[in-house]
Design a protein around this motif. Structure first.
Motif, mmCIF file in Angstrom:
data_model
loop_
_atom_site.group_PDB
_atom_site.id
_atom_site.type_symbol
_atom_site.label_atom_id
_atom_site.label_comp_id
_atom_site.label_asym_id
_atom_site.label_seq_id
_atom_site.Cartn_x
_atom_site.Cartn_y
_atom_site.Cartn_z
ATOM 1 N N MET A 388 12.173 5.996 -0.026
ATOM 2 C CA MET A 388 11.763 4.716 0.579
ATOM 3 C C MET A 388 10.420 4.852 1.299
ATOM 4 S SD MET A 388 15.372 3.448 2.254
ATOM 5 C CE MET A 388 14.522 2.373 3.397
ATOM 6 N N PHE A 389 10.299 5.859 2.152
ATOM 7 C CA PHE A 389 9.087 5.996 2.970
ATOM 8 C C PHE A 389 7.858 6.325 2.113
ATOM 9 C CE2 PHE A 389 12.093 7.490 6.546
ATOM 10 C CZ PHE A 389 12.295 6.177 6.946
ATOM 11 N N THR A 390 8.032 7.231 1.139
ATOM 12 C CA THR A 390 6.863 7.645 0.340
ATOM 13 C C THR A 390 6.420 6.576 -0.648
ATOM 14 O OG1 THR A 390 8.346 8.804 -1.200
ATOM 15 C CG2 THR A 390 7.301 10.129 0.528
ATOM 16 N N SER A 391 7.213 5.515 -0.830
ATOM 17 C CA SER A 391 6.814 4.429 -1.736
ATOM 18 C C SER A 391 6.175 3.260 -0.981
ATOM 19 C CB SER A 391 8.029 3.925 -2.537
ATOM 20 O OG SER A 391 8.995 3.383 -1.657
ATOM 21 N N ARG A 392 6.057 3.387 0.362
ATOM 22 C CA ARG A 392 5.488 2.297 1.170
ATOM 23 C C ARG A 392 4.024 2.571 1.508
ATOM 24 N NH1 ARG A 392 9.590 0.794 5.992
ATOM 25 N NH2 ARG A 392 7.580 0.057 6.823
ATOM 26 N N THR A 393 3.139 1.645 1.096
ATOM 27 C CA THR A 393 1.710 1.811 1.353
ATOM 28 C C THR A 393 1.393 1.802 2.843
ATOM 29 O OG1 THR A 393 1.285 0.646 -0.721
ATOM 30 C CG2 THR A 393 -0.574 0.907 0.762
ATOM 31 N N ASP A 394 2.116 0.972 3.632
ATOM 32 C CA ASP A 394 1.826 0.901 5.067
ATOM 33 C C ASP A 394 2.147 2.207 5.795
ATOM 34 O OD1 ASP A 394 4.556 0.459 4.541
ATOM 35 O OD2 ASP A 394 4.840 -0.425 6.519
ATOM 36 N N ILE A 395 2.967 3.064 5.194
ATOM 37 C CA ILE A 395 3.272 4.366 5.791
ATOM 38 C C ILE A 395 2.401 5.471 5.197
ATOM 39 C CG2 ILE A 395 5.053 6.155 5.975
ATOM 40 C CD1 ILE A 395 7.135 3.960 6.159
ATOM 41 N N MET A 396 2.259 5.467 3.874
ATOM 42 C CA MET A 396 1.617 6.590 3.187
ATOM 43 C C MET A 396 0.114 6.417 2.980
ATOM 44 S SD MET A 396 4.021 8.756 2.704
ATOM 45 C CE MET A 396 3.360 9.876 1.475
ATOM 46 N N GLY A 397 -0.378 5.204 3.058
ATOM 47 C CA GLY A 397 -1.812 4.985 2.842
ATOM 48 C C GLY A 397 -2.234 5.412 1.454
ATOM 49 N N ASP A 398 -3.299 6.250 1.378
ATOM 50 C CA ASP A 398 -3.851 6.652 0.071
ATOM 51 C C ASP A 398 -2.899 7.543 -0.734
ATOM 52 O OD1 ASP A 398 -6.314 5.321 0.434
ATOM 53 O OD2 ASP A 398 -7.010 6.960 1.734
ATOM 54 N N LEU A 399 -1.913 8.139 -0.088
ATOM 55 C CA LEU A 399 -1.004 9.046 -0.810
ATOM 56 C C LEU A 399 0.326 8.376 -1.171
ATOM 57 C CD1 LEU A 399 -1.455 12.548 0.906
ATOM 58 C CD2 LEU A 399 -2.536 11.634 -1.142
ATOM 59 N N ALA A 404 5.505 4.963 -11.152
ATOM 60 C CA ALA A 404 6.269 5.857 -12.036
ATOM 61 C C ALA A 404 6.927 6.975 -11.219
ATOM 62 C CB ALA A 404 5.350 6.439 -13.107
ATOM 63 N N THR A 405 6.202 7.472 -10.200
ATOM 64 C CA THR A 405 6.767 8.548 -9.360
ATOM 65 C C THR A 405 7.990 8.043 -8.604
ATOM 66 O OG1 THR A 405 4.535 9.438 -9.063
ATOM 67 C CG2 THR A 405 6.232 10.200 -7.536
ATOM 68 N N THR A 406 7.869 6.810 -8.047
ATOM 69 C CA THR A 406 9.010 6.246 -7.312
ATOM 70 C C THR A 406 10.214 6.050 -8.230
ATOM 71 O OG1 THR A 406 7.539 5.129 -5.762
ATOM 72 C CG2 THR A 406 9.778 4.278 -5.942
ATOM 73 N N LEU A 407 9.962 5.552 -9.443
ATOM 74 C CA LEU A 407 11.073 5.335 -10.385
ATOM 75 C C LEU A 407 11.727 6.664 -10.759
ATOM 76 C CD1 LEU A 407 9.544 2.577 -12.740
ATOM 77 C CD2 LEU A 407 11.394 2.316 -11.061
ATOM 78 N N LEU A 408 10.896 7.671 -11.013
ATOM 79 C CA LEU A 408 11.431 8.987 -11.377
ATOM 80 C C LEU A 408 12.222 9.581 -10.202
ATOM 81 C CD1 LEU A 408 11.570 11.182 -13.536
ATOM 82 C CD2 LEU A 408 9.441 12.147 -12.614
#
Length: 430
Positions: A388-399, A404-408
Motif C-alpha cells: 500500500m505505502f510503496t504504491s502511493r505517490t504522496d508517500i514515495m515521491g519519485d520512487l 506493474a510492480t504493484t500488481l506483481l
C-alpha cells in the motif's frame, strides 16, 4: 581498532557512496558497489534461520529434489518484497513501523504493534531454540545453557551498533558467508545429481497433499514479517540523497544488494534441501524430519566432518538470526510507539520469552510449530501495508511503484497469504 576508527568507517562508507552516486560514470564494478552492500545481508539472515533448516531438510528427505523449485520461487518473491522494503526506507527516511503509526488510525496501529511484538518474540523463540540446539549438538551443553550463551553472544554483537552501522553489517555479513561456506563444503561431500537438481529447479511439481504442505512450510519459513520491518529501518538515514537522479541510482544499487544477498540465501536454502535429498532420500531415510535426527544420521552416511559442519552451520545460523530477530524487535517497538525506550528494555522484551520457554523445558518441536503459526498470522500485516505505502505517490515521491510492480507485489502477497492460511488450516486440523 578504536571507537573513532570504527565510527569513521561509517563516514568513509557514506562518502564513498555519495561519490559513486555523484559520478556520471555508469560502468559497474565491485569497488563502486561495496558502499551499498550490507543491509540486505542482515535481512537475508532471516531467510537462512533454523526454521529453514527444519523445513528444507524435511522436504529433501521426503521428496528428493522435487521441491527445489519452491525454494527458487520463494526467494524470487522474497527479493521483490525486500526490495520494496528497502525502497520505502530510501524514499521516505521512515521505516515500515513508523509509516503504520503515521497513516493508520490509532486503534489499528496499536493492534498491529501488539501483533508485531508477538511476531518478534515468536521469531526470537525459534532462533534461540536453533542456536541452543547448535550449542548442544557441538558442545553437549543443556538447551537452557545454550540459550543463555546465545543471549550473551547476541547482546555482544548488537553492542556493535554503538559504533555505527558498518561494523554490524560486516559481522552479520561474515556470518552469512560462513553459513554459505559450510553448505558449499556439505554439498561437495554429498555429491548430488546436478542434472536432477537443475531440472527440478525450473519444473514445478507436487506429489500429493503432503508435498503441498511442505511447500507451504518452505515458503512460510522463507518470507518472514520481521525481516520486512527491519530492512526499511536499515535503509532509513543510511545514505541520504534527495534529488531524483541520485535517488534512483541509490535504489538501483540497493537492488543489487538485495539480489546478491538473497541469491546467497537462496543457494544456502537449496543446498540444505539438496543435501537431504542426496543423503537421506537417496538412502531411504525419508523419516528424517528433525534437526537432531539429521545431525545424528549424517555421520554414518557421509562421515564425521559432515556432522560437525552441519552443527556449526546451525549454530552460526541461530546466533546471527537471533541477533537480527532481536534487532527487528527493537525497531518494531520504537517505530510503533515513537517514544524513547532504553535499548536494553527493547531487547529484553524480545529475548526474555524465548529464554523463559526454553527454561520451562517445553517441547521444542511443538514450540517451533506454534511460533510458525504466530509468524503466519503476522505476515499479511507486514506485506499488505508495504505494498500500500510503496504504491502511493504522496508517500514515495519519485520512487513510487510502477503499476506493474504493484500488481506483481499484490499477486505475490496474495500467494503468500493464501499458502500461509492453508498452512494454518493444516496445522490446526492435522
Amino acid at each position: 581498532m578504536t571507537e573513532d576508527n570504527l565510527l569513521s568507517s561509517d563516514s568513509r562508507t557514506v562518502q564513498s557512496a555519495l561519490d559513486v552516486l555523484g559520478s556520471p560514470r555508469k560502468r559497474a564494478s565491485l569497488a563502486r558497489l561495496m558502499p551499498f552492500l550490507g543491509p540486505a545481508f542482515i535481512a537475508s539472515v532471516a531467510y537462512v534461520d533454523p526454521g529453514n533448516f527444519a523445513t528444507n531438510i524435511q522436504g529433501g528427505a521426503q521428496f528428493g529434489y522435487m521441491l527445489v523449485w519452491v525454494i527458487v520461487a520463494s526467494n524470487l518473491m522474497a527479493m521483490l518484497i525486500q526490495t520494496l522494503s528497502a525502497k520505502l526506507g530510501i524514499a521516505t527516511g521512515m521505516n515500515l513501523a513508523e509509516h503504520c503509526r503515521t497513516h493508520f488510525p490509532k486503534p489499528v496501529s496499536f493492534l498491529m504493534w501488539v501483533l508485531m511484538e508477538l511476531v518478534a518474540i515468536a521469531t526470537d523463540l525459534a532462533e534461540f531454540l536453533g542456536a541452543a540446539l547448535g550449542f548442544q549438538l557441538l558442545l553437549g551443553v543443556p538447551l537452557f545453557v545454550g540459550a543463555v550463551l546465545t543471549a550473551v553472544v547476541t547482546l555482544l554483537i548488537l553492542g556493535l551498533e554503538r559504533y555505527g552501522f558498518r561494523p554490524l553489517e560486516a559481522v552479520i555479513g561474515s556470518m552469512a558467508g560462513a553459513i554459505a561456506l559450510c553448505y558449499l563444503v556439505e554439498t561437495f561431500i554429498d555429491k548430488p545429481d546436478w542434472g536432477k537438481v537443475l531440472y527440478h529447479a525450473v519444473v514445478p511439481q507436487f506429489s500429493g497433499p503432503e508435498s503441498v504442505l511442505l511447500a507451504s512450510g518452505i515458503l512460510g519459513a522463507t518470507v518472514m514479517p520481521h525481516a520486512i520491518f527491519l530492512h526499511s529501518a536499515l535503509m532509513q538515514g543510511r545514505i541520504v540523497v534527495r534529488d531524483k537522479s541520485r535517488l534512483q541510482r541509490l535504489y538501483r544499487f540497493e537492488i543489487a544488494d538485495v539480489v546478491i544477498a538473497m541469491g546467497i540465501a537462496s543457494f544456502v536454502n537449496a543446498a540444505m534441501l539438496i543435501m537431504a535429498a542426496a543423503t537421506f532420500y537417496k538412502t531411504g531415510n525419508t523419516h528424517v524430519a528433525t534437526l537432531e535426527e539429521a545431525h545424528r544420521t549424517l555421520e554414518p552416511l557421509l562421515g564425521p566432518s559432515a556432522k560437525w559442519i552441519f552443527g556449526l552451520s546451525l549454530l552460526i545460523s541461530g546466533l546471527s538470526s537471533s541477533t537480527v530477530g532481536t534487532s527487528a524487535g527493537q525497531v518494531i517497538m520504537q517505530g510503533f510507539l515513537q517514544r524513547h525506550i532504553p535499548v536494553w528494555i527493547r531487547r529484553l522484551v524480545t529475548m526474555a520469552p524465548a529464554l523463559t520457554v526454553i527454561w520451562l523445558g517445553l517441547d521444542p518441536t511443538r514450540t517451533l510449530v506454534l511460533s510458525q503459526v504466530v509468524l503466519s498470522f503476522g505476515l499479511p500485516f507486514a506485506i499488505i501495508p508495504l505494498v500500500m505505502f510503496t504504491s502511493r505517490t504522496d508517500i514515495m515521491g519519485d520512487l513510487v511503484n510502477r503499476r506493474a510492480t504493484t500488481l506483481l507485489a499484490a499477486l505475490v502477497a496474495t500467494i503468500i497469504v493464501v499458502l500461509n492460511i492453508y498452512l494454518l488450516y493444516k496445522t490446526f486440523t492435522g
